[in-house]
Motif scaffolding. Structure first.
Motif, mmCIF file in Angstrom:
data_model
loop_
_atom_site.group_PDB
_atom_site.id
_atom_site.type_symbol
_atom_site.label_atom_id
_atom_site.label_comp_id
_atom_site.label_asym_id
_atom_site.label_seq_id
_atom_site.Cartn_x
_atom_site.Cartn_y
_atom_site.Cartn_z
ATOM 1 N N THR A 82 0.842 -1.205 0.000
ATOM 2 C CA THR A 82 0.000 0.000 0.000
ATOM 3 C C THR A 82 0.874 1.252 0.000
ATOM 4 O O THR A 82 0.625 2.195 -0.752
ATOM 5 C CB THR A 82 -0.918 -0.011 1.230
ATOM 6 O OG1 THR A 82 -1.685 -1.207 1.206
ATOM 7 C CG2 THR A 82 -1.849 1.186 1.239
ATOM 8 N N TRP A 83 1.896 1.257 0.859
ATOM 9 C CA TRP A 83 2.810 2.396 0.906
ATOM 10 C C TRP A 83 3.486 2.610 -0.445
ATOM 11 O O TRP A 83 3.568 3.729 -0.943
ATOM 12 C CB TRP A 83 3.879 2.172 1.979
ATOM 13 C CG TRP A 83 4.966 3.189 1.935
ATOM 14 C CD1 TRP A 83 4.943 4.441 2.463
ATOM 15 C CD2 TRP A 83 6.231 3.051 1.285
ATOM 16 N NE1 TRP A 83 6.125 5.088 2.193
ATOM 17 C CE2 TRP A 83 6.937 4.258 1.466
ATOM 18 C CE3 TRP A 83 6.838 2.023 0.561
ATOM 19 C CZ2 TRP A 83 8.208 4.450 0.953
ATOM 20 C CZ3 TRP A 83 8.109 2.214 0.062
ATOM 21 C CH2 TRP A 83 8.780 3.429 0.264
ATOM 22 N N HIS A 84 3.944 1.524 -1.051
ATOM 23 C CA HIS A 84 4.625 1.623 -2.349
ATOM 24 C C HIS A 84 3.685 2.168 -3.414
ATOM 25 O O HIS A 84 4.062 3.030 -4.220
ATOM 26 C CB HIS A 84 5.166 0.248 -2.748
ATOM 27 C CG HIS A 84 5.992 0.276 -3.990
ATOM 28 N ND1 HIS A 84 5.470 -0.004 -5.227
ATOM 29 C CD2 HIS A 84 7.294 0.576 -4.195
ATOM 30 C CE1 HIS A 84 6.413 0.116 -6.139
ATOM 31 N NE2 HIS A 84 7.536 0.464 -5.533
ATOM 32 N N LEU A 90 1.839 9.295 -5.768
ATOM 33 C CA LEU A 90 2.219 10.651 -5.387
ATOM 34 C C LEU A 90 3.316 11.201 -6.293
ATOM 35 O O LEU A 90 3.245 12.353 -6.750
ATOM 36 C CB LEU A 90 2.681 10.677 -3.928
ATOM 37 C CG LEU A 90 3.027 12.039 -3.349
ATOM 38 C CD1 LEU A 90 1.780 12.915 -3.292
ATOM 39 C CD2 LEU A 90 3.642 11.870 -1.978
ATOM 40 N N ILE A 91 4.297 10.386 -6.576
ATOM 41 C CA ILE A 91 5.384 10.817 -7.467
ATOM 42 C C ILE A 91 4.829 11.129 -8.856
ATOM 43 O O ILE A 91 5.194 12.135 -9.478
ATOM 44 C CB ILE A 91 6.494 9.741 -7.526
ATOM 45 C CG1 ILE A 91 7.242 9.699 -6.193
ATOM 46 C CG2 ILE A 91 7.457 10.006 -8.670
ATOM 47 C CD1 ILE A 91 8.210 8.538 -6.078
ATOM 48 N N HIS A 92 3.953 10.278 -9.359
ATOM 49 C CA HIS A 92 3.360 10.509 -10.677
ATOM 50 C C HIS A 92 2.544 11.808 -10.687
ATOM 51 O O HIS A 92 2.656 12.625 -11.621
ATOM 52 C CB HIS A 92 2.484 9.322 -11.071
ATOM 53 C CG HIS A 92 1.786 9.508 -12.377
ATOM 54 N ND1 HIS A 92 2.459 9.499 -13.576
ATOM 55 C CD2 HIS A 92 0.479 9.726 -12.673
ATOM 56 C CE1 HIS A 92 1.594 9.709 -14.555
ATOM 57 N NE2 HIS A 92 0.387 9.835 -14.031
ATOM 58 N N SER A 93 1.722 12.011 -9.636
ATOM 59 C CA SER A 93 0.905 13.242 -9.559
ATOM 60 C C SER A 93 1.800 14.477 -9.497
ATOM 61 O O SER A 93 1.508 15.498 -10.132
ATOM 62 C CB SER A 93 0.008 13.204 -8.323
ATOM 63 O OG SER A 93 -0.882 12.130 -8.403
ATOM 64 N N ARG A 94 2.877 14.396 -8.741
ATOM 65 C CA ARG A 94 3.797 15.526 -8.633
ATOM 66 C C ARG A 94 4.422 15.845 -9.996
ATOM 67 O O ARG A 94 4.541 17.024 -10.369
ATOM 68 C CB ARG A 94 4.892 15.202 -7.618
ATOM 69 C CG ARG A 94 5.806 16.377 -7.345
ATOM 70 C CD ARG A 94 6.804 16.058 -6.271
ATOM 71 N NE ARG A 94 6.104 15.961 -4.992
ATOM 72 C CZ ARG A 94 6.579 15.329 -3.939
ATOM 73 N NH1 ARG A 94 7.741 14.731 -4.001
ATOM 74 N NH2 ARG A 94 5.897 15.284 -2.811
#
Length: 132
Positions: A82-84, A90-94
Motif C-alpha cells: 500500500t505504501w509503495h 504521489l510521485i506521478h501526480s507531482r
C-alpha cells in the motif's frame, strides 16, 4: 634353426599359459569381481538418484520457506505494498503537476513575448509608414 626357434617360442607360450592357469584367476574370483562391479554400479546409480532427489528437495524446501514467510508476514507485506502504491501515485501526480505548472509559466511568458513582438512590429510598421 628356424624350426627350432619356432618350437622354442611355442614352448615359451605354452609354459606361460600353464603357469597362468595354475596360479591365475579362479572362476570364483571372476564371479566375485563381476558381482563387485555390478554392486558398485547399482550403488552408484542409487547414490546418483538419491543425490539428485536431495537437490530437488532442498530447492523445494527453500521455495516453501519463502512462501510461508510471505504468508506469515502478510500484514507487513500488505502495508508495504500500500505504501509503495501510494508513493508511486504521489510521485506521478507531482510530475504531472510540475508539467502543468511549467506549461502555464511558459504560456504567460510566451504570451508576453508575442504581445511585445506584435506591438514592436506595429510600431516598426508605423515608423516605416511615416518615413515614406
Amino acid at each position: 634353426v628356424v624350426r627350432r626357434w619356432g618350437n622354442l617360442t611355442l614352448s615359451k607360450i605354452w609354459g606361460a599359459w600353464k603357469d597362468h592357469t595354475a596360479h591365475g584367476i579362479s572362476h570364483d574370483d571372476l564371479k566375485r569381481r563381476s558381482l563387485t562391479r555390478w554392486w558398485k554400479g547399482a550403488m552408484a546409480k542409487c547414490y546418483a538418484t538419491w543425490h539428485s532427489q536431495k537437490l530437488v528437495l532442498a530447492h523445494q524446501r527453500k521455495v516453501l520457506t519463502r512462501v510461508l514467510s510471505r504468508i506469515r508476514n502478510r500484514s507487513l507485506t500488505l502495508c508495504f505494498n500500500t505504501w509503495h502504491h501510494n508513493t508511486t501515485s504521489l510521485i506521478h501526480s507531482r510530475q504531472v503537476l510540475e508539467n502543468v505548472i511549467f506549461r502555464m509559466q511558459n504560456k504567460s511568458i510566451t504570451a508576453a513575448f508575442e504581445k511585445w513582438h506584435s506591438s514592436s512590429s506595429i510600431v516598426g510598421h508605423n515608423r516605416r509608414m511615416l518615413e515614406r
